[in-house]
Motif scaffolding. Structure first.
Motif, PDB file in Angstrom:
ATOM      1  N   TYR A  54       0.886  -1.190  -0.125  1.00 58.46           N
ATOM      2  CA  TYR A  54      -0.445  -0.028   0.200  1.00 58.46           C
ATOM      3  C   TYR A  54       0.970   1.070   0.000  1.00 58.46           C
ATOM      4  N   LEU A  55       2.503   0.608   0.366  1.00 59.09           N
ATOM      5  CA  LEU A  55       2.728   2.415   0.377  1.00 59.09           C
ATOM      6  C   LEU A  55       3.523   2.522  -0.714  1.00 59.09           C
ATOM      7  N   PHE A  56       3.916   1.924  -1.298  1.00 60.24           N
ATOM      8  CA  PHE A  56       4.723   1.294  -1.836  1.00 60.24           C
ATOM      9  C   PHE A  56       3.580   2.502  -3.135  1.00 60.24           C
ATOM     10  N   PHE A  57       2.384   1.809  -3.504  1.00 58.39           N
ATOM     11  CA  PHE A  57       1.896   2.202  -4.305  1.00 58.39           C
ATOM     12  C   PHE A  57       0.860   3.463  -4.145  1.00 58.39           C
ATOM     13  N   VAL A 110       3.250   6.516  -2.312  1.00 53.72           N
ATOM     14  CA  VAL A 110       4.578   7.565  -2.872  1.00 53.72           C
ATOM     15  C   VAL A 110       4.170   7.512  -4.741  1.00 53.72           C
ATOM     16  N   HIS A 111       4.402   5.849  -5.244  1.00 58.48           N
ATOM     17  CA  HIS A 111       4.831   5.576  -6.866  1.00 58.48           C
ATOM     18  C   HIS A 111       3.863   6.577  -7.755  1.00 58.48           C
ATOM     19  N   VAL A 112       2.187   6.554  -6.993  1.00 63.13           N
ATOM     20  CA  VAL A 112       1.401   7.612  -7.545  1.00 63.13           C
ATOM     21  C   VAL A 112       1.205   9.241  -7.298  1.00 63.13           C
ATOM     22  N   SER A 113       1.703   9.836  -6.270  1.00 63.86           N
ATOM     23  CA  SER A 113       1.978  10.831  -5.289  1.00 63.86           C
ATOM     24  C   SER A 113       3.305  11.284  -6.407  1.00 63.86           C
ATOM     25  N   HIS A 114       4.358  10.701  -6.987  1.00 65.72           N
ATOM     26  CA  HIS A 114       5.051  10.887  -7.383  1.00 65.72           C
ATOM     27  C   HIS A 114       4.720  11.822  -9.089  1.00 65.72           C
ATOM     28  N   THR A 115       4.254  10.216  -9.265  1.00 66.56           N
ATOM     29  CA  THR A 115       3.956  10.761 -11.034  1.00 66.56           C
ATOM     30  C   THR A 115       2.517  10.975 -11.480  1.00 66.56           C
ATOM     31  N   SER A 116       1.635  11.844 -10.089  1.00 67.66           N
ATOM     32  CA  SER A 116       0.959  13.073 -10.826  1.00 67.66           C
ATOM     33  C   SER A 116       2.203  14.480 -10.387  1.00 67.66           C
ATOM     34  N   ASN A 117       2.821  14.375  -9.649  1.00 66.43           N
ATOM     35  CA  ASN A 117       3.491  15.306  -9.591  1.00 66.43           C
ATOM     36  C   ASN A 117       3.788  15.785 -11.114  1.00 66.43           C
ATOM     37  N   ARG A 118       4.913  15.158 -11.544  1.00 65.22           N
ATOM     38  CA  ARG A 118       5.572  14.766 -12.440  1.00 65.22           C
ATOM     39  C   ARG A 118       4.803  15.354 -13.755  1.00 65.22           C
ATOM     40  N   GLN A 119       3.286  14.586 -14.104  1.00 63.87           N
ATOM     41  CA  GLN A 119       2.539  15.065 -14.895  1.00 63.87           C
ATOM     42  C   GLN A 119       2.210  16.738 -15.172  1.00 63.87           C
ATOM     43  N   ASP A 120       1.913  17.085 -13.675  1.00 66.70           N
ATOM     44  CA  ASP A 120       0.888  18.871 -13.338  1.00 66.70           C
ATOM     45  C   ASP A 120       2.314  19.688 -13.336  1.00 66.70           C
ATOM     46  N   LYS A 121       3.407  19.602 -13.995  1.00 64.94           N
ATOM     47  CA  LYS A 121       4.697  20.509 -14.177  1.00 64.94           C
ATOM     48  C   LYS A 121       4.936  20.035 -15.729  1.00 64.94           C
ATOM     49  N   ARG A 122       4.546  19.957 -16.645  1.00 66.18           N
ATOM     50  CA  ARG A 122       5.566  18.978 -17.609  1.00 66.18           C
ATOM     51  C   ARG A 122       4.330  20.290 -18.546  1.00 66.18           C
ATOM     52  N   PRO A 123       3.519  20.162 -18.642  1.00 63.69           N
ATOM     53  CA  PRO A 123       2.495  21.347 -19.269  1.00 63.69           C
ATOM     54  C   PRO A 123       3.114  22.565 -18.551  1.00 63.69           C
ATOM     55  N   GLU A 124       3.351  22.808 -17.717  1.00 67.41           N
ATOM     56  CA  GLU A 124       4.098  24.508 -17.489  1.00 67.41           C
ATOM     57  C   GLU A 124       4.923  24.398 -18.643  1.00 67.41           C
ATOM     58  N   LEU A 125       6.152  23.737 -19.174  1.00 68.63           N
ATOM     59  CA  LEU A 125       6.892  24.047 -19.892  1.00 68.63           C
ATOM     60  C   LEU A 125       6.540  24.508 -21.779  1.00 68.63           C
ATOM     61  N   TRP A 126       5.578  24.195 -21.636  1.00 66.64           N
ATOM     62  CA  TRP A 126       5.208  23.741 -23.347  1.00 66.64           C
ATOM     63  C   TRP A 126       4.307  25.046 -23.515  1.00 66.64           C
TER      64      TRP A 126
END
Length: 479
Positions: free
Chosen positions: A48-51, A53-69
């Motif tokens: 449960y903990l691994f799942f 943390v992984h979902v939270s990290h992926t979510s933050n990366r996807q939120d930041k990428r559109p800012e660049l383009w």
């Protein structure tokens, strides 16, 4: 709906599913020992903990990428979403890399109109062979042709560190403007770039005292290039006059450039004119002096026109009739009065003008007896004038122009009038004057040159109006 709230809901559903699965596992494991139960619970918690943390990290990366383009940064949102309500997003903004603005602090370089820019050509040094005739080099023979008396030698030394490969005559295109001949360009480079070895003040017959410089880089095949006449910095209009003469198609002035001397003119740029030893006044004898009366009479008889030999009673000089028409166009545009109106009888002079200082202005009552000055020709070409001493005046208003210069003129050269009517005089003057970097810079660059051209253009309009009002004929005047 916000994407972040959507992701939060997905995580909640996953958590409920894991809890239900955990209860089923616990019910199934009642028959197991306590150690096995704890081991199963630990594995489920770790997963449960691994799942999570992984979902939270992926979510933050996807939120930041559109800012660049997409431009949804703080600056972009403040611009694109200006005027929208809170919580709304401007969906019309599409991802792009084109909306990039480059800012430079370097000011734009202003160049004259239609100047083709290429790499500055390098000047190649050519070895000059001196031809011998009767044991005397051509250079010495050309110097002997200058029948003058030396007044004195002036101290002179070249600038230290002079770059021999650099020329102040800048030609960036494949060829010079078409109104310049190859001899003109050669003479301009000689006057601007040659290494000076000697400067003398001489008194030449028919001229006032002249300052001549001699160069060690003379062309042996042209004896007229042995010397240059150095004039005062206040006579800088001589350079403008040379370019105007070539553009109008007159070809009556000697090549002139601007050059800076170490020991002359207090270091200011001075006009330098190519010296021609064959020059001389039209009237060599006192009895042949030209005055205003005889000049007007010669205009009426059209001396030497169509090959007709003038009669003695006409009072003609050796100058062809068309030469006077060419002279007045040139002198009117530059307002050169010293040749035809040395007493300033055709305009209101200033106290500092030479005619007022010498008291000549008071002699205007007897106009016919006023002598013409600086009427020069080559001794081997007596029918054509050479425009020498071409100091122009740009500070004279249109309501104080010297129309006396045009008196008695019934015809003007068609080539000159065509250039004045073509609306291209400014363009050609900019192209031409740009060649002489010393003169261009001494006049304040393009801004200063434009002001001088403004004056000439206004006078050209006045002259064209005069032509129409007085019925002046415009005819071909080819040499």
């Amino acid at each position: 709906m916000d994407t972040r709230s959507t992701r939060a809901g997905d995580v909640g559903d996953t958590l409920i599913y894991l809890s239900a699965s955990f209860l089923k596992v616990c019910n199934c494991c009642r028959s197991y020992s306590a150690v096995r139960k704890y081991l199963i619970v630990a594995v489920v918690c770790f997963g449960y903990l691994f799942f999570t943390v992984h979902v939270s990290h992926t979510s933050n990366r996807q939120d930041k990428r559109p800012e660049l383009w997409t431009g949804n940064s703080v600056y972009s949102r403040s611009k694109t979403n200006q005027g929208l309500a809170d919580g709304e997003v401007n969906e019309s903004v599409s991802p792009t890399r084109v909306n990039v603005v480059y800012i430079t602090l370097k000011s734009k370089r202003h160049k004259p109109a239609i100047i083709r820019g290429t790499v500055r050509p390098k000047l190649r040094k050519k070895k000059v062979k001196v031809k011998q005739q009767d044991g005397v080099p051509d250079r010495e023979k050309s110097e002997r042709q200058i029948t003058n008396t030396a007044v004195g030698r002036l101290p002179y030394s070249e600038f230290n560190g002079r770059d021999d490969d650099y020329s102040s005559i800048r030609i960036y295109s494949t060829r010079a403007p078409p109104w310049f001949s190859s001899k003109d360009i050669t003479a301009m480079r000689f006057l601007a770039d040659s290494k000076i070895t000697q400067i003398d003040e001489v008194a030449h017959r028919g001229f006032s005292s002249l300052i001549l410089f001699k160069s060690a880089t003379n062309r042996s095949d042209n004896a007229t290039e042995c010397c240059g006449v150095v004039k005062r910095p206040v006579d800088m209009s001589e350079v403008f006059a040379f370019h105007l003469d070539r553009i109008l198609g007159l070809n009556r002035t000697l090549p002139a450039v601007s050059r800076r001397f170490h020991s002359l003119g207090d270091g200011q740029p001075c006009p330098v004119v190519l010296w021609d030893p064959s020059l001389g006044p039209v009237a060599d004898q006192p009895s042949e002096k030209l005055n205003w009366g005889s000049y007007q009479t010669s205009l009426k008889h059209k001396c030497w026109h169509r090959g007709v030999t003038p009669k003695p009673e006409w009072g003609c000089s050796s100058i062809h009739h068309h030469e006077w028409s060419k002279l007045v166009v040139f002198d009117f545009l530059l307002q050169i009065y010293e040749r035809l109106d040395k007493n300033c009888c055709g305009f209101k002079p200033r106290p500092e003008d030479t005619c007022v200082e010498l008291g000549h202005h008071e002699e205007c009552k007897n106009k016919d007896s006023i002598e013409l000055t600086h009427i020069i020709h080559r001794r081997h070409d007596p029918h054509h004038l050479v425009f020498f001493n071409n100091k122009g005046y740009f500070d004279r208003d249109e309501d104080n122009l010297d129309f006396r210069l045009l008196e008695g003129i019934k015809e003007l050269p068609d080539q000159c009038v065509f250039v004045l009517r073509s609306q291209r005089l400014r363009e050609k003057l900019l192209q031409s004057l740009f060649l002489d970097q010393q003169y261009w810079d001494s006049q304040g660059g393009r801004q200063g040159i434009e002001k001088l051209i403004d004056v000439i253009e206004r006078r050209a309009k006045v002259l064209l109006t005069y032509i129409n009002a007085h019925g002046i004929k415009v005819v071909p005047m080819n040499s």
